[in-house]
Design an enzyme around this catalytic site. Sequence first.
Site, PDB file in Angstrom:
ATOM      1  CB  CYS A 172      49.528  35.304 -32.108  1.00 15.06           C
ATOM      2  SG  CYS A 172      50.462  33.837 -31.731  1.00 15.06           S
TER       3      CYS A 172
ATOM      4  N   GLY B 274      47.552  37.053 -26.596  1.00 13.53           N
ATOM      5  CA  GLY B 274      48.726  36.229 -26.319  1.00 13.53           C
ATOM      6  C   GLY B 274      49.601  36.874 -25.272  1.00 13.53           C
TER       7      GLY B 274
ATOM      8  CB  CYS C   2      37.538  32.081 -35.780  1.00 10.71           C
ATOM      9  SG  CYS C   2      37.426  31.508 -34.082  1.00 10.71           S
TER      10      CYS C   2
ATOM     11  CG  ASP D 246      31.791  31.801 -17.868  1.00  6.41           C
ATOM     12  OD1 ASP D 246      32.331  32.698 -18.546  1.00  6.41           O
ATOM     13  OD2 ASP D 246      32.417  31.084 -17.061  1.00  6.41           O
TER      14      ASP D 246
ATOM     15  CE1 TYR E 188      37.554  34.036 -22.625  1.00  8.16           C
ATOM     16  CE2 TYR E 188      39.054  33.167 -24.280  1.00  8.16           C
ATOM     17  CZ  TYR E 188      38.803  33.573 -22.987  1.00  8.16           C
ATOM     18  OH  TYR E 188      39.796  33.511 -22.067  1.00  8.16           O
TER      19      TYR E 188
ATOM     20  CB  SER F 221      34.681  36.526 -20.806  1.00 12.16           C
ATOM     21  OG  SER F 221      34.615  35.541 -19.807  1.00 12.16           O
TER      22      SER F 221
HETATM   23  S1  SF4 Z   1      38.057  28.272 -32.292  1.00 12.88           S
HETATM   24 FE1  SF4 Z   1      36.435  26.983 -33.168  1.00 12.88          FE
HETATM   25  S2  SF4 Z   1      35.388  28.305 -34.612  1.00 12.88           S
HETATM   26 FE2  SF4 Z   1      37.378  29.252 -34.186  1.00 12.88          FE
HETATM   27  S3  SF4 Z   1      38.761  28.515 -35.767  1.00 12.88           S
HETATM   28 FE3  SF4 Z   1      38.953  27.137 -34.020  1.00 12.88          FE
HETATM   29  S4  SF4 Z   1      37.498  25.469 -34.463  1.00 12.88           S
HETATM   30 FE4  SF4 Z   1      36.958  27.190 -35.792  1.00 12.88          FE
END
Ligand code: SF4
Length: 478
Positions: free
Chosen positions: A23, A50, A255, A364, A261, A302
């Site tokens: 989101c 999203g 993350c 990619d 991406y 991407s």
């Molecule tokens: S996408 Fe992968 S790196 Fe990102 S929070 Fe989810 S598990 Fe962790």
Amino acid sequence: MLKGDGHLSHDLDPLDQGPKDACGVFGVWAPGEDVSKLTYYGLYALQHRGQESAGIAVSEGTRILVYKDMGLVAQVFDESVLGTLRGHLAIGHCRYSTTGSSVWENAQPTLNSTEVGGLALAHNGNLINTGELAVRLAPGTTRATTDTEVLTALLAKDGSRPIEDAAAEVLPQVRGAYSLVFMNETTLFAARDPQGVRPLVLGRLERGWVVASETAALDIVGAVFTREIEPGELITIDERGVKSRRFAVAEPKGCLFEYVYLARPDTSIAGRGVQATRVEVGRQLAREHPVDADLVIPTPESGTPAAIGYAEQSGIPYGQGLVKNSYVGRTFIQPSQTIRQLGIRLKLNPLREIVQGKRLVVVDDSIVRGNTQRAIVKMLREAGATEVHVRISSPPVSWPCFYGIDFATRAELIAGSLTVDEICQSLGADSLGYISLDGLTRATTIPAGRLCRACFDGNYPIPIDQDQVGKYVLEAKV
Ligand code: SF4
């Protein structure tokens, strides 16, 4: 899945559901500004995160109005709707459903009433102890099926105390990923989980403040980036300015997939532009997986930055070998069987005169199920490419994400069961190379210990409780 600009490779094949973003969230406190329009444009900039529903909550000091619907931001709102949403603070949300089904009731912002007024909330991420939290609510408190509704109901539960105090007590009990913006009639709040899995930034307007999932959304509304909301931090914004309160010790685990991406290329994370990181990833990919070839092409859009980096490092010319139909939006018209068989060509078509007779490197960002890449390899060969070498700017995605990105279950992930050689064979490519996890991590300039990399290595930084995530975990273990 439909992705915004810069995010088109995974929605090419209707059978290949790529990573779906959780989101986008946006909040603004700015008396004297048209806050609903600022929120509209903020959400517009976050549309790639999203595309199933969009909503805005606004208050002029005495009551909260919410307008939300299924569809893209530009489909949900028009001038007349925005004209009715007046006030000095607003929050907004664009949603892809990672929990709960894709229905109007689950669109956000959520709205609950407390003894002293309303509480509207927008959430990016995914909670992993929703069941445990729901038990603390009186039966019948909420009919909604999402983790966000449960969280909103918990915050509103004891309506007699200030929301800030309720949040400081409730949030430490919440496990999972959450970047939140929420509001009552007068005050804007924002909070980020102790791991800071999903991004959340604070920006300054001339006459107020903005909170958003990505810095690109600050740019589009003319806000100046101030700082990231810290993991474990709760901020309160009203006429007295920005107040910060820590509700948990920060254990940063941002993350890693945001760099690969999810985030827009024009967003910055931890002070570094995402585009620059992706180009560097491409250079590293070329160092790790060189190949003798005539042309480097991206899977648009991407794959583009990493393809540029790969070409720079390898000295192989860069070119556009695939043309994207920029005007393919979300269509509600089901393709006929004939069109469906053409699949990918709805969105991508090879430039025959560019690829014919060439040994190609196709770059990619990731492979989820592999259907899209298989179709691209086939299409390029049919267009006359003599060799097709696939290079991927992330390591194999072998594990599902429980923190807000809906890849697929482990059984559906091609790298969940096949080796790289087997995947290469399955794609029909001449060679296949994924960047190493260390190589990718180095390119972000963030220490490995401050990143979530679970979808690549299976080490989940927020322990997953099977009872709480139930079916999804069981499927993932197949
Ligand atoms: S996408 Fe992968 S790196 Fe990102 S929070 Fe989810 S598990 Fe962790």
